[in-house]
Scaffold this motif. Structure first.
Motif, PDB file in Angstrom:
ATOM      1  N   ARG A 113      10.432  -9.463 -42.991  1.00 20.98           N
ATOM      2  CA  ARG A 113       9.960  -9.956 -41.695  1.00 20.98           C
ATOM      3  C   ARG A 113       8.798  -9.076 -41.280  1.00 20.98           C
ATOM      4  O   ARG A 113       8.962  -7.889 -40.992  1.00 20.98           O
ATOM      5  CB  ARG A 113      11.067  -9.912 -40.644  1.00 20.98           C
ATOM      6  N   LEU A 114       7.622  -9.663 -41.268  1.00 21.60           N
ATOM      7  CA  LEU A 114       6.377  -8.928 -41.065  1.00 21.60           C
ATOM      8  C   LEU A 114       5.843  -9.231 -39.672  1.00 21.60           C
ATOM      9  O   LEU A 114       5.497 -10.380 -39.368  1.00 21.60           O
ATOM     10  CB  LEU A 114       5.366  -9.359 -42.128  1.00 21.60           C
ATOM     11  N   GLY A 115       5.804  -8.218 -38.807  1.00 20.98           N
ATOM     12  CA  GLY A 115       5.253  -8.420 -37.477  1.00 20.98           C
ATOM     13  C   GLY A 115       3.834  -8.939 -37.534  1.00 20.98           C
ATOM     14  O   GLY A 115       3.059  -8.600 -38.436  1.00 20.98           O
ATOM     15  N   ALA A 116       3.468  -9.755 -36.560  1.00 24.89           N
ATOM     16  CA  ALA A 116       2.171 -10.435 -36.592  1.00 24.89           C
ATOM     17  C   ALA A 116       0.993  -9.476 -36.632  1.00 24.89           C
ATOM     18  O   ALA A 116      -0.073  -9.816 -37.155  1.00 24.89           O
ATOM     19  CB  ALA A 116       2.048 -11.358 -35.385  1.00 24.89           C
ATOM     20  N   SER A 117       1.161  -8.266 -36.090  1.00 21.87           N
ATOM     21  CA  SER A 117       0.034  -7.327 -36.004  1.00 21.87           C
ATOM     22  C   SER A 117       0.118  -6.175 -37.007  1.00 21.87           C
ATOM     23  O   SER A 117      -0.662  -5.225 -36.903  1.00 21.87           O
ATOM     24  CB  SER A 117      -0.052  -6.752 -34.581  1.00 21.87           C
ATOM     25  N   VAL A 118       1.031  -6.245 -37.962  1.00 20.62           N
ATOM     26  CA  VAL A 118       1.087  -5.197 -38.987  1.00 20.62           C
ATOM     27  C   VAL A 118      -0.248  -5.166 -39.716  1.00 20.62           C
ATOM     28  O   VAL A 118      -0.665  -6.171 -40.297  1.00 20.62           O
ATOM     29  CB  VAL A 118       2.230  -5.457 -39.987  1.00 20.62           C
ATOM     30  N   PRO A 119      -0.962  -4.043 -39.717  1.00 18.13           N
ATOM     31  CA  PRO A 119      -2.294  -4.016 -40.342  1.00 18.13           C
ATOM     32  C   PRO A 119      -2.218  -4.221 -41.857  1.00 18.13           C
ATOM     33  O   PRO A 119      -1.226  -3.869 -42.501  1.00 18.13           O
ATOM     34  CB  PRO A 119      -2.807  -2.611 -40.009  1.00 18.13           C
ATOM     35  N   TYR A 120      -3.285  -4.770 -42.388  1.00 16.16           N
ATOM     36  CA  TYR A 120      -3.342  -4.985 -43.834  1.00 16.16           C
ATOM     37  C   TYR A 120      -3.145  -3.679 -44.600  1.00 16.16           C
ATOM     38  O   TYR A 120      -2.547  -3.669 -45.686  1.00 16.16           O
ATOM     39  CB  TYR A 120      -4.686  -5.607 -44.214  1.00 16.16           C
ATOM     40  N   THR A 121      -3.629  -2.584 -44.060  1.00 12.30           N
ATOM     41  CA  THR A 121      -3.459  -1.295 -44.734  1.00 12.30           C
ATOM     42  C   THR A 121      -1.993  -0.967 -44.928  1.00 12.30           C
ATOM     43  O   THR A 121      -1.594  -0.448 -45.977  1.00 12.30           O
ATOM     44  CB  THR A 121      -4.144  -0.178 -43.926  1.00 12.30           C
ATOM     45  N   ARG A 122      -1.164  -1.266 -43.927  1.00 12.70           N
ATOM     46  CA  ARG A 122       0.273  -0.985 -44.044  1.00 12.70           C
ATOM     47  C   ARG A 122       0.916  -1.874 -45.108  1.00 12.70           C
ATOM     48  O   ARG A 122       1.827  -1.440 -45.821  1.00 12.70           O
ATOM     49  CB  ARG A 122       0.942  -1.206 -42.692  1.00 12.70           C
ATOM     50  N   ILE A 123       0.469  -3.106 -45.215  1.00 13.37           N
ATOM     51  CA  ILE A 123       0.992  -3.991 -46.258  1.00 13.37           C
ATOM     52  C   ILE A 123       0.663  -3.421 -47.635  1.00 13.37           C
ATOM     53  O   ILE A 123       1.506  -3.369 -48.535  1.00 13.37           O
ATOM     54  CB  ILE A 123       0.407  -5.407 -46.104  1.00 13.37           C
ATOM     55  N   MET A 124      -0.572  -2.968 -47.799  1.00 11.57           N
ATOM     56  CA  MET A 124      -0.995  -2.391 -49.074  1.00 11.57           C
ATOM     57  C   MET A 124      -0.190  -1.147 -49.421  1.00 11.57           C
ATOM     58  O   MET A 124       0.195  -0.931 -50.572  1.00 11.57           O
ATOM     59  CB  MET A 124      -2.489  -2.043 -49.009  1.00 11.57           C
TER      60      MET A 124
END
Length: 295
Positions: free
Chosen positions: A65-76
């Motif tokens: 469950r990925l919050g709408a504002s999780v930055p792309y850097t955190r995903i990486m």
């Protein structure tokens, strides 16, 4: 232009209900460009930056469950194993500064066919968690894009999170641009193999009025993998199968001519990306088979 700055999610929903035309802004990487170029002049901006829960993610047993504002850097940095296709797509987003600010919710809200996250979300089979003061719902990603820069959100709804199943097989993402950074995609392609269900999903960006899947190509490839025993024997997919898959992916496009590329180039490029990503994902699948003792 009025600037609304709620301190909680409940306040944000109430503000959106009171001002349905208010434009949400979090990272601002899409919205501010449109405002600066005077392409959009909303009466209200709804600032979501103070709502901490939108920057959180949760890894469950089967999905993220990925919050709408999780930055792309955190995903990486944190979700490469669970969401490999989306992590690869995040790498292609603009510059480090924008990757530190922008998130998937912004891509979905803008719903541009060139949004970098869309092909990966389509390939992974994501669901969009939308909420209003009336309640919440989860919209399958296949039903989310309704037209050029239009989505299935009701006027009073906000995107709270995205639910993405954890990868059960290899995923890939590739993008064509006029340079290596700070570029809008000429076209993009996402591919995910799902060995548990023996299915294939694709996502195509910037080659149709909306992000789309190449469903005929998916069905063709899944049938070939099953009928020829490829899932079980891990053998190399034949060049003929790869070519046919690529041709069917190109045929799924409905592109336009614009300053970034011609329609014919986009179709050709999508076919190339489809063939390459199939090669990469299948090699990963074969490698995992070899580790498991399968020839």
């Amino acid at each position: 232009m009025d600037f609304l700055r709620p301190a909680s999610w409940e306040e944000a929903l109430a503000a959106k209900a009171e001002h349905p035309t208010a434009v949400p802004i979090a990272g601002g990487t899409d919205v501010m460009v449109e405002i600066n170029f005077d392409h959009r002049r909303p009466e209200h901006l709804l600032d979501l930056n103070r709502i901490g829960e939108l920057y959180e993610w949760e890894v469950g047993e089967d999905s993220v469950r990925l919050g709408a504002s999780v930055p792309y850097t955190r995903i990486m940095e944190n979700l490469r194993a669970e969401l490999p296709g989306l992590a690869l797509a995040a790498h292609t987003v603009a510059s480090p500064q924008i990757r530190n600010r922008g998130g998937v919710g912004g891509n979905l809200g803008t719903a541009s066919p060139a949004g970098d996250a869309h092909p990966a979300l389509l390939a992974a089979g994501a669901e969009v968690e939308a909420e209003s003061v009336r309640g919440s719902r989860r919209i399958p990603i296949d039903d989310f894009y309704t037209g050029v820069k239009r989505n299935a959100l009701a006027p009073d709804e906000l995107i709270r999170a995205v639910h993405v199943r954890k990868a059960d097989g290899p995923q890939q993402y590739a993008k064509v641009g006029t340079r290596n950074a700070m570029v809008i995609a000429v076209c993009a392609f996402g591919l995910a193999l799902h060995p548990e269900t023996r299915t294939v999903r694709t996502g195509i960006g910037s080659a149709a009025p909306t992000p789309v899947r190449a469903r005929t190509a998916e069905e063709f490839l899944a049938a070939e993998l099953e009928e020829n025993g490829f899932w079980d024997n891990g053998r190399i997919v034949t060049p003929a199968v790869a070519r046919q898959f690529a041709d069917l992916c190109a045929a799924a496009c409905n592109p336009i001519d614009d300053v970034r590329g011609t329609a014919s180039y986009r179709r050709h490029a999508v076919g190339i990306l489809a063939r390459r990503t199939l090669t990469w994902t299948w090699e990963s699948y074969r490698a995992s088979h070899r580790k498991g003792g399968v020839a």
